[in-house]
Design an enzyme around this catalytic site. Structure first.
Site, PDB file in Angstrom:
ATOM      1  CG  ASP A 142      -1.642   1.198   1.407  1.00  0.00           C
ATOM      2  OD1 ASP A 142      -2.019   2.022   0.441  1.00  0.00           O
ATOM      3  OD2 ASP A 142      -2.103   1.488   2.533  1.00  0.00           O
ATOM      4  CG  ASN A 178      -2.993   5.498  -1.142  1.00  0.00           C
ATOM      5  OD1 ASN A 178      -2.823   4.136  -0.661  1.00  0.00           O
ATOM      6  ND2 ASN A 178      -3.873   6.007  -1.975  1.00  0.00           N
ATOM      7  CG  ASP A 182      -6.002   3.311   0.424  1.00  0.00           C
ATOM      8  OD1 ASP A 182      -5.149   2.354   0.588  1.00  0.00           O
ATOM      9  OD2 ASP A 182      -6.533   3.478  -0.548  1.00  0.00           O
ATOM     10  CG  ASP A 236      -1.534   1.614  -3.547  1.00  0.00           C
ATOM     11  OD1 ASP A 236       0.019   1.582  -3.987  1.00  0.00           O
ATOM     12  OD2 ASP A 236      -1.680   2.152  -2.542  1.00  0.00           O
ATOM     13  CG  ASP A 287      -6.413 -12.673 -13.786  1.00  0.00           C
ATOM     14  OD1 ASP A 287      -6.901 -13.657 -14.259  1.00  0.00           O
ATOM     15  OD2 ASP A 287      -5.828 -12.847 -12.472  1.00  0.00           O
ATOM     16  CG  ASP A 296     -10.936 -16.028 -13.835  1.00  0.00           C
ATOM     17  OD1 ASP A 296     -10.287 -16.286 -12.667  1.00  0.00           O
ATOM     18  OD2 ASP A 296     -12.007 -16.057 -13.830  1.00  0.00           O
ATOM     19  CD  GLU A 300      -8.666 -20.581 -12.482  1.00  0.00           C
ATOM     20  OE1 GLU A 300      -8.877 -20.696 -11.437  1.00  0.00           O
ATOM     21  OE2 GLU A 300      -9.580 -19.827 -13.134  1.00  0.00           O
ATOM     22  CG  HIS A 360      -5.546 -15.453  -6.366  1.00  0.00           C
ATOM     23  ND1 HIS A 360      -5.498 -15.924  -7.592  1.00  0.00           N
ATOM     24  CD2 HIS A 360      -6.921 -15.321  -6.919  1.00  0.00           C
ATOM     25  CE1 HIS A 360      -6.096 -16.258  -8.457  1.00  0.00           C
ATOM     26  NE2 HIS A 360      -7.180 -15.733  -7.992  1.00  0.00           N
ATOM     27  CG  ASP A 361      -8.383 -18.562  -6.532  1.00  0.00           C
ATOM     28  OD1 ASP A 361      -8.843 -17.407  -6.129  1.00  0.00           O
ATOM     29  OD2 ASP A 361      -8.365 -19.078  -7.566  1.00  0.00           O
TER      30      ASP A 361
HETATM   31  C1  GLC Z   1     -10.777 -17.823 -10.879  1.00  0.00           C
HETATM   32  C2  GLC Z   1      -9.896 -16.918  -9.945  1.00  0.00           C
HETATM   33  C3  GLC Z   1     -10.869 -16.800  -8.830  1.00  0.00           C
HETATM   34  C4  GLC Z   1     -12.208 -16.274  -8.882  1.00  0.00           C
HETATM   35  C5  GLC Z   1     -12.728 -17.089  -9.951  1.00  0.00           C
HETATM   36  C6  GLC Z   1     -14.147 -16.418 -10.597  1.00  0.00           C
HETATM   37  O1  GLC Z   1     -10.835 -19.115 -10.227  1.00  0.00           O
HETATM   38  O2  GLC Z   1      -8.793 -17.401  -9.705  1.00  0.00           O
HETATM   39  O3  GLC Z   1     -10.115 -15.979  -7.784  1.00  0.00           O
HETATM   40  O4  GLC Z   1     -12.683 -16.108  -7.739  1.00  0.00           O
HETATM   41  O5  GLC Z   1     -12.101 -17.674 -10.941  1.00  0.00           O
HETATM   42  O6  GLC Z   1     -13.506 -15.211 -11.293  1.00  0.00           O
HETATM   43 CA    CA Z   2      -3.580   2.193  -1.167  1.00  0.00          CA
END
Ligand code: GLC
Ligand code: CA
Length: 566
Positions: free
Chosen positions: A30, A32, A34, A38, A107, A207, A261, A337-338
């Site tokens: 981050d 700034n 908040d 970012d 993405d 995605d 993906e 991230h999942d």
């Molecule tokens: C993919 C992404 C996930 C998202 C899902 C819907 O699996 O990696 O984070 O929630 O698609 O877009």
């Molecule tokens: Ca920020």
């Protein structure tokens, strides 16, 4: 065994030689105060990424979004989310990466948009060509058009009072699925893709891309399936045509890399996409190896989750190495991230934290394919402990827990707390740990999501100050991968398939042979592969001091991971 190909016969490309680093912008840095990561925050850390040695950054969605699913619900594909900065900030990031010879992939989320996207707003008003941009169906407001289930829990349909019809959403109700059967949808999507390629990006992570083609009539799914409807909407009837069309009309004109993906994809189905001329995808995120610790009903089983055998992992990974990586190409990842943190899931995040994190790194960076490092893995970041449902943020975890409660399978969160603490997507989304300053140096304000308490020990500043850190191990592995074509292109051969503690394999290219020995357990063991000549083995990298010079002659200690040149 076939003869390893000489290097000049291997089909080389920059994205095969690259190491990718995935950034989840909300939690990275981050700038700034908040409390929300970012784009300028990422630009501040470009030198950090350069020092680590990665070649490509995959940026999770930074587009304008109301954040029902942290940016995977896009309101405007051509605008940057206010919280993350401006288009000028984004351009600065792209320039900063390119100036250091790093590339940027974005993405691409085109299975669905946000409900707030202009296309959906117009579609629900039946406005001209937008009328059929989504899957609308008649029906009484208490009877969804078919039995498909949302991946995030509950039915895959919601009723829209404006249009007085149902619309399909494979994910959250705020993420309506685009109707790819409609050529205008495809045209708009392709224009958007070209718009980003013209801005100079280097490719896309696509995605949920295996879900974009739905069959005519949207038939009911098998009611007993883990995900009802999946057999119909995954790899639908026109999927290869659509992807090929996207490729021909957009990507074919640029030098890019693409990774699709694909949840719930077999190795055979994955291969179908990689056959030349059948999708334009360079590689795929397939998840077969990550089912190794599932319970009987998949990741969200109430019992029987979390146990896994090394021999099973070896078998699945070896199949993917032989049938995908050797034939086409493969993406190498255990986390994103999942997913939970890899050291908590596949290593030991307590006693052997450092050793096991380094072992996993050695594994990811010495297979054939393109490795993906998710932010914080290079520090050995771990899962957190959530005590109540309120502490969670992730729409999927919350949806799944509610679904279980509504179905009467559990009475309260308590009953799934251990499971959530094992697999929630939230684990990966705690802020990046930069230093032992307040809030781990992630923000000077209040972070949008709590920092993991272990930031005082696990952080970038400490890692950079320690020449034996997990971070340094990643750096050394990346350097080796850049220096040795064998680690990128060499043939993979599994050794000792039935050994319950060791994962060992060779990588061979021309005259060069590399041996990887990983003691993936907390007890010592021996390496006994009679047909491998190791008397002249040279250690390239190890996670212990004084590792066995000759792997046949000494024990491997808990989580010991050694890379040899034979
Ligand atoms: C993919 C992404 C996930 C998202 C899902 C819907 O699996 O990696 O984070 O929630 O698609 O877009
Ligand atoms: Ca920020």
């Amino acid at each position: 065994m076939s003869q390893p190909a000489p290097l000049e016969q291997v089909d080389k490309s920059w994205w095969k030689e690259a190491v990718v680093y995935q950034i989840y912008p909300r939690s990275f840095n981050d700038s700034n105060g908040d409390g929300v990561g970012d784009i300028p925050g990422i630009t501040e850390k470009v030198d950090y990424l350069d020092e680590l040695g990665v070649d490509v950054v995959w940026l999770c969605p930074v587009y304008d979004s109301p954040n029902a699913d942290n940016g995977y619900d896009i309101r405007d594909y051509r605008a940057i989310m206010d919280e993350f900065g401006t288009m000028a900030d984004w351009e600065e990031l792209l320039d900063a990466l390119h100036a250091r010879d790093m590339r940027l992939i974005m993405d691409l989320v085109v299975n669905h948009t946000s409900k707030e996207h202009e296309w959906f707003q117009r579609s629900r008003q039946r406005d001209g060509k937008y009328e059929d941009y989504y899957y609308w169906r008649d029906g009484s407001p208490d009877e969804p058009p078919n039995n498909w289930e949302s991946i995030f829990g509950g039915p895959a349909w919601s009723y829209d009072d404006d249009r007085e019809q149902w619309y399909l959403h494979l994910f959250d109700e705020n993420q309506p699925d685009l109707n790819w059967r409609n050529p205008d949808v495809r045209k708009d999507v392709k224009e958007m893709i070209t718009w980003w390629l013209e801005k100079g990006i280097d490719g896309f992570r696509m995605d949920a891309i295996n879900f974009i083609s739905k069959p005519e009539g949207l038939p009911d799914g098998d009611p007993d399936a883990q995900l009802v409807g999946h057999e119909h909407y995954a790899h639908g009837p026109h999927i290869h045509e659509y992807l090929q069309e996207v490729y021909d009309d957009t990507l074919a004109n640029y030098d890019t890399m693409t990774v699709g993906e694909m949840g719930g994809t077999s190795i055979e189905q994955t291969a179908e996409y990689l056959i030349e001329g059948n999708s334009g995808l360079d590689m795929i995120f397939q998840f077969n190896h990550l089912a190794v610790d599932d319970g009987p009903n998949g990741p969200w089983s109430l019992d029987g989750w979390g146990e896994w055998n090394l021999t099973d992992l070896k078998e699945i990974v070896t199949r993917a190495q032989d049938e995908l990586a050797a034939e086409f190409w493969e993406s190498l990842f255990l986390g994103n991230h999942d997913l939970p943190r890899i050291v908590s899931r596949f290593g030991d995040d307590e006693v052997y934290h450092e050793e096991s994190a380094k072992l996993i790194a050695t594994f990811l960076l010495t297979l054939r394919g393109t490795p993906y490092i998710y932010q914080g893995e290079e520090l050995g970041m771990t899962n957190v402990e959530f005590d109540t449902l309120d502490e969670l943020d992730d729409v999927m975890t919350i949806g799944k827990v509610k679904e279980l409660i509504e179905a009467g399978e559990i009475d309260s969160f308590e009953e799934v707390r251990d499971l959530v603490n094992y697999l929630s997507r939230d684990h990966a989304r705690t802020p990046m740990q930069w230093s032992n300053d307040f809030h781990a140096g992630f923000t000077e304000g209040e972070p949008w999501f709590d920092v993991n308490e272990n930031y005082r020990d696990i952080n970038v500043e400490a890692a950079l100050a320690d020449e034996n850190s997990i971070w340094r191990h990643y750096q050394s592995l990346i350097t080796l991968r850049h220096e040795m074509d064998t680690l990128v292109y060499g043939e993979y051969e599994l050794l000792l398939p039935d050994h319950e503690q060791l994962y060992a394999y060779t990588r061979t290219l021309g005259d060069e042979e590399v041996l990887v020995v990983l003691n993936w357990s907390d007890a010592p063991t021996t390496f006994d592969a009679a047909d491998i000549e190791t008397s002249e083995a040279e250690i390239l990298l190890s996670n212990y001091e004084e590792s066995p010079q000759n792997p046949h002659q000494q024990e491997f200690r808990p989580y010991e991971a050694v890379l040899y040149r034979l």
